[in-house]
Every structure is written in C-alpha cells, then in structure tokens.
Design a protein around this motif. Structure first.
Motif, PDB file in Angstrom:
ATOM      1  N   ILE A 185       0.842  -1.207   0.000  1.00 49.40           N
ATOM      2  CA  ILE A 185       0.000   0.000   0.000  1.00 49.40           C
ATOM      3  C   ILE A 185       0.871   1.248   0.000  1.00 49.40           C
ATOM      4  N   ASP A 186       1.937   1.247   0.808  1.00 51.93           N
ATOM      5  CA  ASP A 186       2.851   2.400   0.845  1.00 51.93           C
ATOM      6  C   ASP A 186       3.478   2.638  -0.519  1.00 51.93           C
ATOM      7  N   ASN A 187       3.899   1.582  -1.186  1.00 54.35           N
ATOM      8  CA  ASN A 187       4.498   1.731  -2.520  1.00 54.35           C
ATOM      9  C   ASN A 187       3.477   2.275  -3.524  1.00 54.35           C
ATOM     10  N   PHE A 188       2.227   1.775  -3.436  1.00 50.54           N
ATOM     11  CA  PHE A 188       1.165   2.237  -4.329  1.00 50.54           C
ATOM     12  C   PHE A 188       0.899   3.732  -4.126  1.00 50.54           C
ATOM     13  N   LEU A 189       0.855   4.174  -2.865  1.00 45.24           N
ATOM     14  CA  LEU A 189       0.621   5.593  -2.576  1.00 45.24           C
ATOM     15  C   LEU A 189       1.794   6.457  -3.028  1.00 45.24           C
ATOM     16  N   ASP A 190       3.027   5.966  -2.838  1.00 45.08           N
ATOM     17  CA  ASP A 190       4.200   6.736  -3.270  1.00 45.08           C
ATOM     18  C   ASP A 190       4.168   6.991  -4.776  1.00 45.08           C
ATOM     19  N   VAL A 191       3.864   5.936  -5.545  1.00 39.72           N
ATOM     20  CA  VAL A 191       3.819   6.075  -7.005  1.00 39.72           C
ATOM     21  C   VAL A 191       2.687   7.008  -7.423  1.00 39.72           C
ATOM     22  N   SER A 192       1.519   6.857  -6.761  1.00 38.51           N
ATOM     23  CA  SER A 192       0.367   7.690  -7.108  1.00 38.51           C
ATOM     24  C   SER A 192       0.629   9.158  -6.787  1.00 38.51           C
ATOM     25  N   ARG A 193       1.207   9.430  -5.613  1.00 41.07           N
ATOM     26  CA  ARG A 193       1.500  10.827  -5.257  1.00 41.07           C
ATOM     27  C   ARG A 193       2.503  11.449  -6.224  1.00 41.07           C
ATOM     28  N   GLN A 194       3.524  10.682  -6.569  1.00 39.21           N
ATOM     29  CA  GLN A 194       4.522  11.197  -7.495  1.00 39.21           C
ATOM     30  C   GLN A 194       3.900  11.520  -8.856  1.00 39.21           C
ATOM     31  N   LYS A 195       2.931  10.695  -9.248  1.00 36.19           N
ATOM     32  CA  LYS A 195       2.317  10.883 -10.561  1.00 36.19           C
ATOM     33  C   LYS A 195       1.319  12.046 -10.575  1.00 36.19           C
ATOM     34  N   PHE A 196       0.459  12.123  -9.546  1.00 34.94           N
ATOM     35  CA  PHE A 196      -0.634  13.111  -9.580  1.00 34.94           C
ATOM     36  C   PHE A 196      -0.311  14.400  -8.834  1.00 34.94           C
ATOM     37  N   VAL A 197       0.529  14.352  -7.802  1.00 35.61           N
ATOM     38  CA  VAL A 197       0.803  15.542  -6.992  1.00 35.61           C
ATOM     39  C   VAL A 197       2.212  16.058  -7.219  1.00 35.61           C
ATOM     40  N   GLY A 198       3.151  15.125  -7.472  1.00 39.41           N
ATOM     41  CA  GLY A 198       4.521  15.542  -7.755  1.00 39.41           C
ATOM     42  C   GLY A 198       5.451  15.506  -6.564  1.00 39.41           C
ATOM     43  N   TYR A 199       5.040  14.909  -5.451  1.00 37.73           N
ATOM     44  CA  TYR A 199       5.939  14.778  -4.299  1.00 37.73           C
ATOM     45  C   TYR A 199       5.588  13.509  -3.532  1.00 37.73           C
ATOM     46  N   ARG A 200       6.464  13.111  -2.629  1.00 40.56           N
ATOM     47  CA  ARG A 200       6.262  11.906  -1.822  1.00 40.56           C
ATOM     48  C   ARG A 200       6.057  12.294  -0.365  1.00 40.56           C
ATOM     49  N   LEU A 201       5.385  11.452   0.387  1.00 37.57           N
ATOM     50  CA  LEU A 201       5.229  11.612   1.834  1.00 37.57           C
ATOM     51  C   LEU A 201       5.738  10.343   2.510  1.00 37.57           C
ATOM     52  N   PRO A 202       7.017  10.304   2.865  1.00 39.76           N
ATOM     53  CA  PRO A 202       7.571   9.081   3.471  1.00 39.76           C
ATOM     54  C   PRO A 202       6.856   8.725   4.772  1.00 39.76           C
ATOM     55  N   ASP A 203       6.678   7.448   5.007  1.00 40.26           N
ATOM     56  CA  ASP A 203       6.062   6.922   6.240  1.00 40.26           C
ATOM     57  C   ASP A 203       4.639   7.416   6.462  1.00 40.26           C
ATOM     58  N   ASP A 204       3.942   7.782   5.384  1.00 39.47           N
ATOM     59  CA  ASP A 204       2.547   8.199   5.508  1.00 39.47           C
ATOM     60  C   ASP A 204       1.701   7.288   4.616  1.00 39.47           C
ATOM     61  N   GLY A 205       0.921   6.415   5.244  1.00 37.92           N
ATOM     62  CA  GLY A 205       0.110   5.477   4.481  1.00 37.92           C
ATOM     63  C   GLY A 205      -1.368   5.778   4.534  1.00 37.92           C
ATOM     64  N   THR A 206      -1.732   6.991   4.965  1.00 38.12           N
ATOM     65  CA  THR A 206      -3.159   7.320   5.118  1.00 38.12           C
ATOM     66  C   THR A 206      -3.595   8.535   4.304  1.00 38.12           C
ATOM     67  N   SER A 207      -2.724   9.567   4.150  1.00 38.12           N
ATOM     68  CA  SER A 207      -3.136  10.815   3.477  1.00 38.12           C
ATOM     69  C   SER A 207      -3.434  10.568   2.004  1.00 38.12           C
ATOM     70  N   LEU A 208      -4.637  11.006   1.554  1.00 36.63           N
ATOM     71  CA  LEU A 208      -5.041  10.840   0.164  1.00 36.63           C
ATOM     72  C   LEU A 208      -5.352  12.186  -0.500  1.00 36.63           C
ATOM     73  N   THR A 209      -4.869  13.267   0.124  1.00 37.05           N
ATOM     74  CA  THR A 209      -5.149  14.606  -0.393  1.00 37.05           C
ATOM     75  C   THR A 209      -4.571  14.790  -1.787  1.00 37.05           C
ATOM     76  N   GLY A 210      -5.396  15.312  -2.702  1.00 41.66           N
ATOM     77  CA  GLY A 210      -4.934  15.606  -4.050  1.00 41.66           C
ATOM     78  C   GLY A 210      -4.971  14.435  -5.003  1.00 41.66           C
ATOM     79  N   LEU A 211      -5.365  13.269  -4.522  1.00 43.21           N
ATOM     80  CA  LEU A 211      -5.396  12.082  -5.386  1.00 43.21           C
ATOM     81  C   LEU A 211      -6.797  11.875  -5.934  1.00 43.21           C
TER      82      LEU A 211
END
Length: 615
Positions: free
Chosen positions: A375-401
């Motif tokens: 799940i963490d890897n999925f969120l990292d890739v999604s944030r990088q694609k749609f928002v343009g940054y990563r949030l390390p050690d955050d597996g809950t925030s879905l803002t901007g996705l």
C-alpha cells in the motif's frame, strides 16, 4: 487440393491447428488424477511398504519362534484362543526373554513379539482379521511396556561395538535391527491411528520424552548420519527413515495439528486468524498445467498469425466454390479440446455456434493478501504521478489524489494481511533495540521447540545426511563409486537364479528407492512446516543449510524426468505385499500374478513425493 496457398505449403487440418493449442492438462496422455493429499497413505499400504519382498522368508521364522516359545510355556492352542490372563503371562515371559544375555535366545523372543505385533497371521483368515488382532495385541503390548523395552534394545544394538564391518553388506547383516525396528514401527502405526484418544495422547507424550537421555527422533537422525558417513553400513535405512517420519509425524503432528497451532499462535500474537488452509483449498482446485515459457508463447503467437492468414485464404477459397470440406470434417467443440478459459482471446473466423453453458461463478481460490508495504508503494507512485511529491512513512493521506486512487486504497486495505513470521521478526527487532523495556520472555517448550534445541548442534549434518539419501534414491541419479549404497537392506545374500526372481528383485529395488524418496521428502516438509510456525528464524536456519547442501539443484534434478511416467509407475506386486504374502495358500509367482490386484491409475507414494518436493 493439398497445395492451395500461394507458397505451395500444405493447408493444415483445422482439427490439428486447434489441437496444437490444447493445454497440457487436457492432453489424452495426461488425464486428471483422482488423488487426495494426506499426511500418509492407508494403514495397510504403510505397513506393506515397510517390508521388502526379499524379507518374505523371515515372516515364517517369526511364527516358528512364537510356536517354540509358546510350547515351552504351555501356551498351546494358538494366541487368539488364549484367555486374557494367559496372554498377559505370555507377554511377561517374552519380556524376560528379550532381556537374556544369550543373543540367539534374546532375538528368538524379539521374533515372537514381532509375530504378535503383525497380527498372528497364521491364525487369520484375511487381512482384516490380521489387522484387528494386531491392533488388540499392540494395545496389550504397549500397556505392558514392550515399546520401552524395544527402545532399549535399539539403543543397545546401534551402539554394538561388534557391528558388521565389511564391504559387501547384505540383508542378513541387519537382521536384528530390522526385527527391532519392525516391532517399533508397527506399534507406532497402530497407536498413532488409535481411536482411544487417551491412549493416543499417552503414546505421543511418551515419544516426546527422552529415552536414555536422548529424544527418539535424535537417535534415528544420528543413525542416518552414521550410515551416510560409512560408520554403520549395516543399518536398514529404509526402515529407519520410515520410522523417523512416523515418529516426527506423531510427535509434532500432521496438517490438522499445523492448522490448529497456526491459529493458536496467531491469536497469541494478536493477529486475526486465517480460515483458509493450503491443503484444504488445493483439494477444491482443478488440475492445471504450469504457465508456458516465453519462447513457447512467442512461438504460439507466430503460429496463430500464420494460421489466421491461412484461414483467411481458406474463406476466399470457399467463396470461389472450392471443395475443401475433407480437411475440416467431423469438427466439433468436443474434438477441439477448447474449454472456457482457454484460447478465449484467439479470434476464430470459422466457428460453429457454441451451445448455451451454465453460468459458473469464477473466483480466486484464496483470499488476496496485501502487505502494508504494498500500500505504501502504491501511494508513493500515485503521489509522485498526480501531486509531484512523496510523503515518506505516511500510508493514510489521500489529499490531491483522484477518486480512483481512493477506491484502490480502500480495496487494498480490505485485504491487508500480517503473517505470523512478520510478527515474530518484529518482536525480535524490538528485543534487540530495547533489551531493558522489552526483555526476552520464557520460551514455551513445545515439541517443535524441544526438537529444534536438541537438533541445533548437529542440524547441518542431519540435513546433509537426509539429502544424501534423497540423492542416492532419486531416479535421475547416476551411480557413482563414492555414493552411498542404499540397497543393503533389500539385496539378498544369494543372487536370483531364475528370470522371475530377477524381475521380482528389480521391482523390489525400484520400490525401495521410491519409498526412501517418499519418507525423506515427508520428513523435510514436516520439519520445515513446524519450525516455520514455531519461529521463522528456526525455519530460515534449516532452509539455509538445505540450500548450502545443494537441496534446490537436487529437487530440480529430481523433476528432470517424465513425471507422468514416474507417477504411473507400477513397482508393486500386490500378492507379495504383507500380510497377503503369508495368509492363505500362495500362488506361484508368474508374469500374470505380478499384475494381479494392481488397478490404480497412479502410484500414491510417488504422487505424494512429487507434491512434497514441489512444496
């Protein structure tokens, strides 16, 4: 009409084209096998496999030993006709007999006990009568301490300083050990399948305790090690390995016990229990072929494109009025071998209307399992694609996705799975980081824990010895001068004189190898399974030494053969199996009698071995 395309090539028959696409699992040469995986085969099969066909003459020596001793003690009329009091008196006499200093007299008593354990087959009318008598006798003998007495005999015989030391070891050199192991194994088989739960639990408790300061499992493992090192070539290895397997199966437990222990340990660790079990789920799955390799997929793709081109030309030829029905006659859905789920993506320009099929609900055999890391890897890739940054050690925030990512994360969270191994590793890391606040707790002395602690000092040697036995018995292994001789407890002193005797010995030798493979594969799988749920680091340590001892190449080498032929091999003579070989009048051994009673489409032990090695 053969050469109808422009390149002058023959137009293949449509039936042959579709047959090429037919999956291996549907091949006429590889039918589905009605096999149910279990911890062991039936009681009758397990008892029959313990004896080699060359031991048949020794059964009559056991019966004559009992007759002679019963005559001395005035116990006439046959064992089954004796009263309970006379039977107990006879057993007490036999216990005194096996403790005599005279070796010949001692083993005459051991032979007589073996005859009782085998079910007094001279007085039996059928195999069923023999098994019923044997079970009753085993209960009586166990209650009177015969099992413990024979364990002492086993220790004494294995440590015998006057052991055989010669190059050509044969069946006769292991006579005393084979008698002792036969009594112990037969009693173990009956007691571990005993309906009386109290008696069965008492027996398991006795096996888990030490004899002369040593676990029985360790004693048997050390016998395998000594045999492989050449220190004790007279040990009957097939019997030792079969007995070792049944002792481990009885003391640690089979698949039902593994399932129960896994649930218990997950509850103790605060993890949700898993309702699915590998063995139970796999029983509901249909047979399937392994996925095709990349080269096969590419080759089939090229064939398919060529086929489409030729079929398009065939359609144009049909429009021109050319008669090529002879090439596609008798085509039907049954002949094609194509079922739902296979070849559904392949376009079929010419296909008859398919009949209506009942709606079958398709689902995965297992519930999907998702790790938190996924799940963490999925969120990292999604944030990088749609928002343009990563949030390390955050597996809950879905803002901007986008909503689709929200839905994907919700689905993944429904199937989050935490394994027992991860929980154990996390606990060990906490102890290492915080030795004061998270001290080590008292380790529960389970049967698996006790066995691991006693095996640990010599575990590498045990693994090497077991793999040496597997290598020597594997059907793909070539005989080398430095390899161990596993035929010492099957080859008779006198070579066969007739063709039938040679055929019988040849079948016996192959059967002997298959039984060794079956027992070693079962031992390794049982130990790995129990050590894994007991603690992952125990499993990893054993696995590491198996890898060091070239276990993976050995298993791959084993599968480098025609597995279907191995599973369907018939290295068995039903009329020579115990107790059929001694009950009633025996027919003369001919080419016809070799095949009598063998109706199974597969060999249970070989199928069992393949599954174990694959797992």
């Amino acid at each position: 009409m053969d050469e109808v395309n422009g390149n002058g090539k023959k137009l293949p028959k449509l039936r042959e084209i579709i047959r090429r696409q037919k999956p291996d699992s549907q091949d006429d040469d590889s039918p589905d096998i009605d096999f149910i995986y279990a911890d062991s085969d039936s009681l009758s099969a397990e008892l029959a496999e313990f004896y080699s066909y060359t031991e048949q003459a020794e059964f009559y020596l056991c019966a004559s030993a009992w007759d002679e001793l019963a005559g001395r003690w005035k116990l006439t009329g046959g064992w089954t006709k004796l009263s309970e009091e006379e039977k107990r008196r006879g057993v007490l006499h036999l216990l005194d007999q096996v403790e005599l200093t005279d070796r010949q007299e001692r083993f005459m008593g051991a032979r007589a006990i073996l005859y009782l354990v085998q079910g007094c087959w001279e007085e039996a009318q059928s195999d069923t009568d023999s098994y019923a008598t044997a079970r009753a006798n085993v209960r009586l003998l166990y209650a009177m301490g015969v099992f413990s007495s024979f364990l002492s005999l086993l220790n004494m015989e294995t440590e015998n300083p006057s052991a055989i030391r010669k190059l050509a070891v044969s069946l006769s050199d292991s006579l005393e050990l084979r008698i002792i192991l036969s009594v112990l194994y037969t009693m173990t088989e009956f007691l571990r399948t005993e309906e009386d739960e109290g008696l069965r639990e008492q027996f398991i408790q006795d096996l888990n305790s030490t004899f002369d300061g040593e676990l029985l499992t360790i004693r048997l493992l050390s016998m395998v090690t000594r045999y492989c090192s050449g220190a004790a070539p007279q040990f009957p290895m097939k019997k030792v390995l079969l007995f070792l397997w049944k002792v481990i199966l009885t003391t640690l437990g089979g698949s039902d016990d593994l399932r129960r222990l896994k649930t218990k340990y997950r509850e103790q660790a605060g993890i949700p229990t898993v309702k699915e079990d590998t063995v139970l789920v796999s029983q509901t799955m249909r047979a399937a072929s392994p996925p095709a390799s990349g080269a096969e997929i590419a080759d089939s793709g090229r064939r398919r494109r060529g086929m489409l081109g030729r079929m398009a030309k065939q359609i144009s030829l049909d429009d021109m009025g050319l008669d090529i029905d002879e090439d596609i006659e008798d085509y039907s859905e049954e002949d094609s071998g194509v079922e739902s789920g296979f070849g559904r993506d392949s376009p079929r320009p010419i296909s008859p209307p398919s009949p209506q099929k009942e709606n079958v609900v398709r689902s995965l055999p297992w519930t999907p399992k998702v790790r938190r890391k996924d799940i963490d890897n999925f969120l990292d890739v999604s944030r990088q694609k749609f928002v343009g940054y990563r949030l390390p050690d955050d597996g809950t925030s879905l803002t901007g996705l986008p909503p689709s990512i929200h839905e994907g994360v919700n689905v993944l969270n429904q199937f989050v799975y935490q394994s027992l191994s991860e929980s154990q590793i996390k606990r060990e890391e906490e102890i290492t980081k915080n030795p004061l606040s998270k001290p080590e707790t008292e380790v529960e002395q389970t049967p698996a824990e006790v066995l691991y602690q006693t095996m640990l000092p010599s575990l590498p040697q045990y693994m090497i010895a077991l793999l040496k036995m597997l290598l020597a018995a594997a059907p793909t292994s070539k005989v080398k001068t430095d390899s161990i001789n596993i035929m010492t407890d099957v080859l008779p002193e006198d070579l066969p004189m007739t063709v039938m005797q040679s055929m019988k010995l040849g079948i016996d030798v192959n059967r002997h190898k298959e039984i060794i493979v079956k027992s070693v594969s079962a031992i390794l799988l049982l130990l790995l399974k129990h050590f894994k749920i007991n603690h992952i680091y125990q499993f990893e340590f054993m696995s590491q030494h198996l890898v060091f001892a070239n276990c993976i190449p050995l298993v791959l080498k084993f599968f480098n053969q025609n597995i279907m032929a191995y599973i369907q091999s018939k290295n068995n003579i039903a009329l020579q199996d115990f107790p059929s070989c001694v009950i009633g009048e025996q027919p003369e051994l001919t080419a016809e009698t070799l095949e009598v009673g063998d109706t199974s489409l597969y060999c249970w032990r070989n199928m069992f071995s393949c599954i174990n090695l694959l797992r």
